[in-house]
Structure formats: C-alpha cells, structure tokens
Design a protein around this motif. Structure first.
Motif, PDB file in Angstrom:
ATOM      1  N   GLU A 214      41.247  41.619  38.714  1.00 16.38           N
ATOM      2  CA  GLU A 214      42.582  41.021  38.766  1.00 16.38           C
ATOM      3  C   GLU A 214      42.928  40.333  37.446  1.00 16.38           C
ATOM      4  O   GLU A 214      44.072  40.306  37.025  1.00 16.38           O
ATOM      5  CB  GLU A 214      42.666  40.036  39.939  1.00 16.38           C
ATOM      6  N   ILE A 217      43.890  43.262  35.016  1.00 18.03           N
ATOM      7  CA  ILE A 217      45.193  43.890  35.198  1.00 18.03           C
ATOM      8  C   ILE A 217      46.330  42.883  35.173  1.00 18.03           C
ATOM      9  O   ILE A 217      47.483  43.268  35.297  1.00 18.03           O
ATOM     10  CB  ILE A 217      45.271  44.755  36.469  1.00 18.03           C
ATOM     11  N   SER A 218      46.016  41.591  34.974  1.00 19.49           N
ATOM     12  CA  SER A 218      47.122  40.692  34.663  1.00 19.49           C
ATOM     13  C   SER A 218      47.437  40.777  33.174  1.00 19.49           C
ATOM     14  O   SER A 218      48.415  40.207  32.710  1.00 19.49           O
ATOM     15  CB  SER A 218      46.796  39.258  35.079  1.00 19.49           C
ATOM     16  N   ARG A 416      45.717  51.752  41.629  1.00 14.15           N
ATOM     17  CA  ARG A 416      46.352  50.441  41.434  1.00 14.15           C
ATOM     18  C   ARG A 416      46.440  49.646  42.731  1.00 14.15           C
ATOM     19  O   ARG A 416      46.443  48.413  42.708  1.00 14.15           O
ATOM     20  CB  ARG A 416      47.709  50.555  40.749  1.00 14.15           C
TER      21      ARG A 416
ATOM     22  N   THR B  44      49.854  34.958  47.335  1.00 10.34           N
ATOM     23  CA  THR B  44      49.198  35.823  46.358  1.00 10.34           C
ATOM     24  C   THR B  44      50.093  37.002  45.995  1.00 10.34           C
ATOM     25  O   THR B  44      50.137  37.424  44.842  1.00 10.34           O
ATOM     26  CB  THR B  44      47.850  36.303  46.903  1.00 10.34           C
ATOM     27  N   ARG B  48      51.107  37.802  42.256  1.00  4.03           N
ATOM     28  CA  ARG B  48      50.824  39.101  41.633  1.00  4.03           C
ATOM     29  C   ARG B  48      52.093  39.725  41.073  1.00  4.03           C
ATOM     30  O   ARG B  48      52.060  40.411  40.058  1.00  4.03           O
ATOM     31  CB  ARG B  48      50.173  40.042  42.650  1.00  4.03           C
ATOM     32  N   ASN B  51      52.812  38.112  37.853  1.00  3.05           N
ATOM     33  CA  ASN B  51      51.895  38.604  36.825  1.00  3.05           C
ATOM     34  C   ASN B  51      52.083  40.083  36.536  1.00  3.05           C
ATOM     35  O   ASN B  51      51.312  40.663  35.769  1.00  3.05           O
ATOM     36  CB  ASN B  51      50.452  38.378  37.265  1.00  3.05           C
ATOM     37  N   GLN B  52      53.049  40.700  37.182  1.00  5.37           N
ATOM     38  CA  GLN B  52      53.333  42.127  37.015  1.00  5.37           C
ATOM     39  C   GLN B  52      52.148  43.001  37.376  1.00  5.37           C
ATOM     40  O   GLN B  52      51.961  44.082  36.839  1.00  5.37           O
ATOM     41  CB  GLN B  52      53.780  42.433  35.581  1.00  5.37           C
ATOM     42  N   ILE B  53      51.332  42.491  38.289  1.00  2.70           N
ATOM     43  CA  ILE B  53      50.248  43.327  38.795  1.00  2.70           C
ATOM     44  C   ILE B  53      50.829  44.303  39.805  1.00  2.70           C
ATOM     45  O   ILE B  53      50.480  45.472  39.836  1.00  2.70           O
ATOM     46  CB  ILE B  53      49.156  42.450  39.424  1.00  2.70           C
ATOM     47  N   THR B  54      51.733  43.809  40.637  1.00  5.25           N
ATOM     48  CA  THR B  54      52.504  44.708  41.491  1.00  5.25           C
ATOM     49  C   THR B  54      53.982  44.473  41.192  1.00  5.25           C
ATOM     50  O   THR B  54      54.349  43.472  40.585  1.00  5.25           O
ATOM     51  CB  THR B  54      52.237  44.444  42.982  1.00  5.25           C
ATOM     52  N   LEU B  55      54.798  45.400  41.629  1.00 14.89           N
ATOM     53  CA  LEU B  55      56.231  45.271  41.389  1.00 14.89           C
ATOM     54  C   LEU B  55      56.932  44.877  42.675  1.00 14.89           C
ATOM     55  O   LEU B  55      56.554  45.320  43.759  1.00 14.89           O
ATOM     56  CB  LEU B  55      56.797  46.611  40.909  1.00 14.89           C
ATOM     57  N   PRO B  70      56.931  43.812  30.374  1.00 13.77           N
ATOM     58  CA  PRO B  70      55.475  43.942  30.225  1.00 13.77           C
ATOM     59  C   PRO B  70      54.882  43.028  29.158  1.00 13.77           C
ATOM     60  O   PRO B  70      53.803  42.476  29.354  1.00 13.77           O
ATOM     61  CB  PRO B  70      55.295  45.409  29.858  1.00 13.77           C
ATOM     62  N   VAL B  73      53.239  39.357  29.616  1.00 12.90           N
ATOM     63  CA  VAL B  73      51.893  38.992  30.088  1.00 12.90           C
ATOM     64  C   VAL B  73      51.171  38.118  29.065  1.00 12.90           C
ATOM     65  O   VAL B  73      50.295  37.341  29.428  1.00 12.90           O
ATOM     66  CB  VAL B  73      51.011  40.220  30.428  1.00 12.90           C
ATOM     67  N   HIS B  74      51.554  38.230  27.799  1.00 11.69           N
ATOM     68  CA  HIS B  74      50.901  37.407  26.775  1.00 11.69           C
ATOM     69  C   HIS B  74      51.251  35.933  26.919  1.00 11.69           C
ATOM     70  O   HIS B  74      50.566  35.074  26.392  1.00 11.69           O
ATOM     71  CB  HIS B  74      51.311  37.881  25.369  1.00 11.69           C
ATOM     72  N   TYR B  78      46.562  33.504  33.908  1.00  8.87           N
ATOM     73  CA  TYR B  78      46.409  33.623  35.355  1.00  8.87           C
ATOM     74  C   TYR B  78      44.947  33.472  35.748  1.00  8.87           C
ATOM     75  O   TYR B  78      44.082  34.180  35.251  1.00  8.87           O
ATOM     76  CB  TYR B  78      46.953  34.992  35.797  1.00  8.87           C
ATOM     77  N   PRO B  80      43.010  33.997  38.977  1.00  5.85           N
ATOM     78  CA  PRO B  80      43.161  34.447  40.363  1.00  5.85           C
ATOM     79  C   PRO B  80      42.178  33.759  41.304  1.00  5.85           C
ATOM     80  O   PRO B  80      41.178  33.189  40.856  1.00  5.85           O
ATOM     81  CB  PRO B  80      42.870  35.945  40.290  1.00  5.85           C
TER      82      PRO B  80
END
Lengths: 437, 309
Positions: A214, A217-218, A416, B44, B48, B51-55, B70, B73-74, B78, B80
């Motif tokens: 996790e 992929i962040s 994913r 969570t 997420r 954090n653009q882990i999921t949309l 995208p 993210v910099h 995060y 988790p």
C-alpha cells in the motif's frame, strides 16, 4: 518513466542479490558439466568392460559366427555339454548360449537359449540374434543351392535424397537439426516462463505479505509496479541464462581440451557398432556432413532469431502477467494451486504438441496450436525451422500481440484490486467481479 | 485558499457494496483533521481514493485548489494501517528507494534521510535488514519514510498502533511539530483519547455516509446536553434532593463526593440558563462545585453512531 526504471532496478537487484539466485547461477553450469562428465565416464567404463560369453553349439553349424570383438569374447564349451557348461559359466562368464541339436535347418532357429546370472544386455542379445539369423539364412541359401555371393549382390541400400522445389537439398540429419533447434528454442521459452513467471508471482506475494504494497502504490500506479516487476525479473533471468551459456561453454571447452574426451568417446562409439555399420557411416558420413552443413546454412536463421525474440517477449509477458495476477489474488503461495493448473496446462500441452509437430510440422494440429496465442510461442518456434509460410507467422504474431494486450489489461485489473485484498481465498467468480471494480 | 484538501460528493461502490455515499469533507490548512468512524465505515476507502490508490466512481477531489492529479502523490505522505517494509532489504536502501518513488532525487533523499535518522537516533540501522529490527523499530523507519519528502498533506491511518507509550509520544510530538511547520494532517483512528489530544477538526463516517464534521470545539458545543455537575454542602441531603427533583431532572454523579456533599448531575430546563440554575441552587444550599459537562470525543462518537442507527 523514471519510477518504472527505479522499480525495474529494485526488482532486478532484489532478485540478483538473492542467495538462491547466486547459488543457482554458479552451481547449475558446474552441475551440468559434472553430469555430462559422469555420463561420459560411465559410458567409457561400460565399453571398456569385456564380456566373456560361453556357448554350447550342439548343432555344430553355427560356431563360426562367434568371433571376438572389442567388448565381447566367446568361448566354445560345446565339449562339456550344456549342463556342465552352465555350472562352469556361473560365476566365471557373463552367460552361456545354448544351441540345441536340430534335425533340419528349418528347426535350427528353435530352442536357442541364453542362460545368465542377471537379465542379459539387450544389445548383446540382439547382436547375437543378428549373427545367428544371418548365418542360418546363408546356410539355408546354400542348402537350396543358390550362390550366396550372387544373392548378396542383389542386396541394395537405398538412400532417398530429398530436395524441395526451390532446389535446396535436405537430409535426415537436417530434420534432426531442425528438431533440435526448434525444440531447443521452444523448450527455452517454456523453462523461462515457468521459472521467472513463478518468481514474479513470489515477488508479488512477498509485497502483499510484508504489507509494503500500500505504501508503494501510494507513490506509483499498480500497473507500473506490475510491469516493473515483470521486466526486472526478466532481466535477472536473461542475465542468468547468459551466465549459464558462457560458463557452460567455457567449461565444456576446457574439459574437452584438457581430457580429449571428445576423441575418446567418439572412438568408443565406433567400437560399439558392427563393422558394416561403420562402413556405412563412413561412406555416407562425408556427404551427410556436407549436407548437414548445407542444412545449417539453409535454416531460416534470421527468421528464427527474430521470431524467437518476439515470441519470447510476448509469451513471457502474457504468462508473467497472469502469474502476477495470481500472486495478487492470493495471500500465500500455498493458495496458488487452484489457479496454477489452468496456467500450466497450455504450456504443457504446447510441449507435447511440439513432439507431434516434429513428426508433421504442417499438419492441422501444428497449425492450430501455432496460431493459438497461449501455445504459439512454443509450438510456432518448433515449426519455424521446417519452413512456415509468412502469413501464418504474421497471423500468429498478431494474435499473440492482441492477446498480450488483453491479458495484461485483465491481469492489471485483478492485480490492482487483489493487492489490497487480504484474508479470504478468492474464487473465480470473485476475480470476475474484480474486473468490474 | 485555506483548505488543503476538498472532497466533494465522492461515491465509491464495490460491486453491490457501497463503500462511500456522497461524502464531502474539507481539511483546513495547517490543521490536524480527525477522520473517525467504526470499523468498515469507509475511512480506508476514502483515504485510498485521496491517495489515488483507487478511483472514486463519482465526485471531485481538490488538493490545494487543484483537481487531484497523479503527480500530486509527491505532495502526500501516507502511513497506511496495513503497513510493512521489504523484509530482506536494508533499511537505508529501501528508505532511499521509497523516497525516490516519492520524487526526490537520490542525493536529496540521502540528505533528508540522514536528518531524520539522526533525529530519531537510528543512524546505525542503515545497513540492517528490516527482519533484524523489532516491530517498534520498523515502525519508526516507516514513519520516517512517510514524512521525509516534506509533503503538504500527511495521512496517518492508526499511526500509534505498534508503538510503546514512549515512542507513541515521540510520534505524537513529531506530528504536532509537522503541523506547526505548515503541513496539514489527516488522522484516522479509533482511539478517541488521541483525537482529543491532537485533532482540531473531525469528520465522522458511519456506514458509508459522513454523519458529522466540523471544528472539534464547535461540535462539542453542539453536543452539549445542558448538563452540569454540581456539589452542594448540606446536612439534610434527602430533603435537598427531593426539593431539587421537583424542579430539575437529576442523577447521581459517578465522581466521588465529600461526606457532607451531594454531588449531582443536573439537566437544565428548557429556556433556562446556567445563571438561573446557580441562583436556584444558591438559595437552597451552599454551592461548592459547578461545572458544565462537555462531551468527550468518545461520547460524541458513540452518540452520533447510535443516532445514525
């Protein structure tokens, strides 16, 4: 792009620095060469051994065929009778051959027996059978008052020279050559996919179980991570194969140079053949060798090389992304079994089909499996040395690329979702649902 | 622009399951924002998505006024809840790797890591593998990895799990220091005492819906029940209690009381003010204790979730 490079570098180093990788890379060529030396050594030992075979010829007609050779000596114990000869033989000789008395030549071949301590070597038996058959046949010919020499003169050896319509000569050695090169390439891809596909899967599972996934992929897209992993592992694999090739080549060269085994072993191989065979080989070998060289030149080397690269990349990417998806879907390696079977199936089928392809490189089975993208990387490579029409190669490659894109897309979707799922073992139905998330 | 993060009407479904239903929050700059909710509420999922882990399926998210992209993210760090590091990789190596993935150059990353490693007095761990470290030690490395690229927005999901009290305090101080240096912090937890200590703002998510948000102090005002704890000195407690009960709803306080003291929780009547109550009590007996009962974050949490059904 920079991130992809970083990931590839990390995956590559993680793989290459791994102790088992180092051990495998260094040890494998040594093992391989060691095994070869052992085989050669045992072969030599075997052929050095001289067997003494006793015989009791009550017919008094066949003793003349038993002439000593390098590996077999014959002793005539006819005078002792079979009972006594058996006793004498036990513990002293390899075995005793018994030819009973017979009233006619027709019955002469009946009742011939061989007594020995262990099961006798098949080679020896067939060589004796051969000799006896020939002798009895000659005796029969003589009995019929035919001229043996004249009949011998009628014997003919036919060697069909094959040539395709463009005028290229081919030979049996040529087809062996095709089998070996095609089969070798196909098998190489097979091994590579299995070894490094599994390694990709392990690496995915490791990231899942260590729960670093996790965090990673962040920072990067899951697809980037998957691709980086697949490429990093592939690079490690290519490096390993290159090291193997070079070191095995060097070691073999060194060993043949130092021990001169090549000369010795080919000499002993000659020794095992009977004189006629040697003659045959000698008479044909010159032209055969030339033909073989010609064959090598005739192989579609360029086509083979480029298609190897394409099928290698395509096949590896398809399978390793499936492996990555499997790794993402499960929590531990023990859970992978139910998904592994369907992946291994086409690979194993491809290898089996490969054997039949060698028999019939242009049949419907060969064509079908060399177009089907999950088997084409292996089967088509086995076919290409036999000459495959361009449209088939192009269709197969096109299908491969389309499938590659589709599978990578599906695998990325499962990946994913899967990397963030813990706890339960997913079913196929669930994997299907993940595609829609 | 004084919000660092705006989440507008975000929805997220997993198949038939709704994880987030029209959730909107805004995180003010330079604050510690508590994201609270029972297990499985959707915290969570929201984190997420940030954090653009999921949309998200629908809805908009803005970071510092810009739609989330995208490269953002910099600017986010995060930590988790499900966290770990590569077990067989050296601490320094993987910190460098993770820093570079967050967009730092190698030399920059080295400098920053050196600073943090010295600050946490763990410089000699650089060449150790994670599997040689204890869980608490690994958590420290994890914290450094989260904050080293000096992100604008920090997201901590249960940051104190796995820390002993001393190190938990160290981390808490660091979080507050980061806030004072200008970072904004989203802090997700079940541990309500740390919410009291840290959070300026909170949002409460229950069953995929946001049911409450705002400044913690204001929410507390809102959740006041107009109850007061009072202490009255009297020799005739029974009589006094009966008189009080004629006018007010009372209950016994759980706090210890003095021998001649009657300690009660009194609820104000509608329309009354605390002044009226004091006047009333003063007439009856000697008042030696009077405090308004302010609900704790825990009370608010329980009450809000219970009201939400």
């Amino acid at each position: 792009m920079d991130k992809l490079k970083l990931i590839i570098k990390r995956e590559f180093l993680a793989k290459v620095k791994n102790k088992s990788f180092i051990v495998m890379t260094v040890l494998s060529p040594l093992l391989m060469v060691g095994l070869m030396m052992l085989i050669i050594f045992l072969n030599q030992k075997n052929s050095e051994e001289v067997r003494t075979v006793a015989f009791v010829d009550e017919s008094n007609l066949l003793a003349s065929v038993f002439t000593d050779s390098n590996s077999t000596k014959y002793i005539d114990l006819t005078a002792l009778g079979i009972e006594e000869a058996r006793k004498q033989t036990e513990g002293h000789y390899y075995g005793v051959l018994y030819i009973p008395k017979s009233d006619s030549l027709v019955n002469l071949s009946k009742g011939i027996a061989f007594y020995s301590e262990d099961t006798p070597s098949l080679n020896l038996l067939s060589s004796i059978e051969n000799k006896l058959e020939k002798k009895i046949r000659n005796l029969k010919i003589e009995q019929l008052h035919f001229d043996v020499d004249k009949i011998k003169a009628t014997e003919t050896t036919v060697q069909i020279e094959t040539e395709n319509f463009i005028g290229e000569k081919s030979s049996k050695i040529g087809s062996v050559l095709r089998m070996v090169t095609g089969g070798g390439f196909g098998y190489l891809i097979f091994m590579f996919i299995i070894i490094y596909g599994t390694s990709v899967m392990r690496s995915v599972i490791e990231e899942k179980t260590s729960r670093i996934i996790e965090i990673i992929i962040s920072s990067v897209k899951p697809f980037q991570l998957m691709l980086g992993k697949i490429l990093g592992n592939a690079l490690a694999g290519v490096l390993q194969f290159i090291i193997w090739m070079i070191s095995a080549g060097l070691l073999l060269f060194a060993i043949t140079y130092i021990f001169g085994i090549e000369a010795a072993s080919s000499g002993s191989a000659m020794g095992q053949m009977n004189p006629e065979m040697i003659q045959q080989v000698q008479s044909s070998s010159a032209s055969e060798l030339q033909l073989a060289l010609q064959e090598i030149k005739n192989l579609p080397i360029l086509t083979m090389f480029f298609s190897f690269i394409i099928y290698f990349i395509g096949g590896y990417l398809i399978y390793s992304s499936i492996y990555a998806a499997i790794g993402a879907a499960v929590d531990s390696e023990t859970d992978t079994q139910q998904f592994m079977m369907p992946v291994l199936m086409p690979l194993i089928i491809a290898i089996y089909v490969g054997f039949s392809v060698i028999e019939n490189p242009h049949g419907p089975i060969a064509l079908g499996f060399s177009l089907f993208p999950l088997t084409s990387p292996i089967v088509m490579l086995m076919r290409i040395p036999f000459g495959v029409p361009w449209w088939q190669i192009l269709t197969s490659m096109l299908l491969l690329i389309i499938t590659f894109i589709a599978i990578v897309w599906f695998a990325a979707k499962i990946y994913r979702v899967g990397i963030l799922m813990y706890g339960k073992k997913p079913t196929y139905k669930e994997l299907y649902k993940w595609l829609k998330y | 622009m004084n919000t660092i993060l705006t989440v507008e009407n975000v929805c997220k479904n997993y198949g038939n399951f709704t994880a987030l239903n029209n959730v909107s929050i805004s995180v003010p700059k330079g604050s510690v924002f508590g994201l609270l909710g029972p297990n499985g509420a959707g915290k969570t999922s929201l984190i997420r998505i940030i954090n653009q882990i999921t949309l998200q399926d629908s809805g908009n998210i803005f970071l510092d006024g810009e739609p989330l992209k995208p490269q953002h993210v910099h600017q986010i760090g995060y930590l988790p809840e499900e966290r770990g590091l590569y077990k067989s990789m050296k601490v320094g190596e993987q910190a460098l790797y993770l820093a570079q993935l967050k967009g730092l150059s190698k030399s920059d990353a080295k400098k920053k890591l050196k600073y943090w490693f010295e600050k946490f007095e763990i410089s000699d761990w650089w060449d150790k593998k994670i599997q040689e470290l204890s869980k608490g030690m690994a958590q420290k490395v994890q914290f450094i990895v989260t904050v080293m690229h000096a992100p604008k927005l920090l997201i901590f999901d249960e940051p104190f799990s796995g820390f002993d009290p001393i190190n938990a305090n160290l981390i808490k101080d660091e979080i507050l220091k980061l806030r004072d240096d200008g970072a904004s912090i989203i802090f997700s937890t079940h541990r309500m005492e740390s919410v009291e200590e840290l959070c300026d703002y909170i949002a409460l998510i229950n069953k995929s819906n946001k049911i409450l948000d705002g400044k913690l102090s204001e929410i507390k005002q809102e959740f006041k029940t107009n109850q007061f704890e009072v202490g009255l000195i009297s020799t005739e407690k029974e009589q006094l209690l009966n008189k009080l009960n004629e006018h007010y709803k009372t209950e016994k306080s759980v706090n210890p009381q003095l021998d001649d003291e009657l300690r009660l929780i009194v609820t104000l009547n509608n329309g009354d003010t605390s002044k009226d109550l004091i006047r009333f009590l003063n007439n009856k007996a000697q008042l030696n204790h009077f405090t308004e009962i302010i609900p704790s974050a825990n009370d608010i949490f329980l009450k809000a979730v219970a009201n939400n059904g």
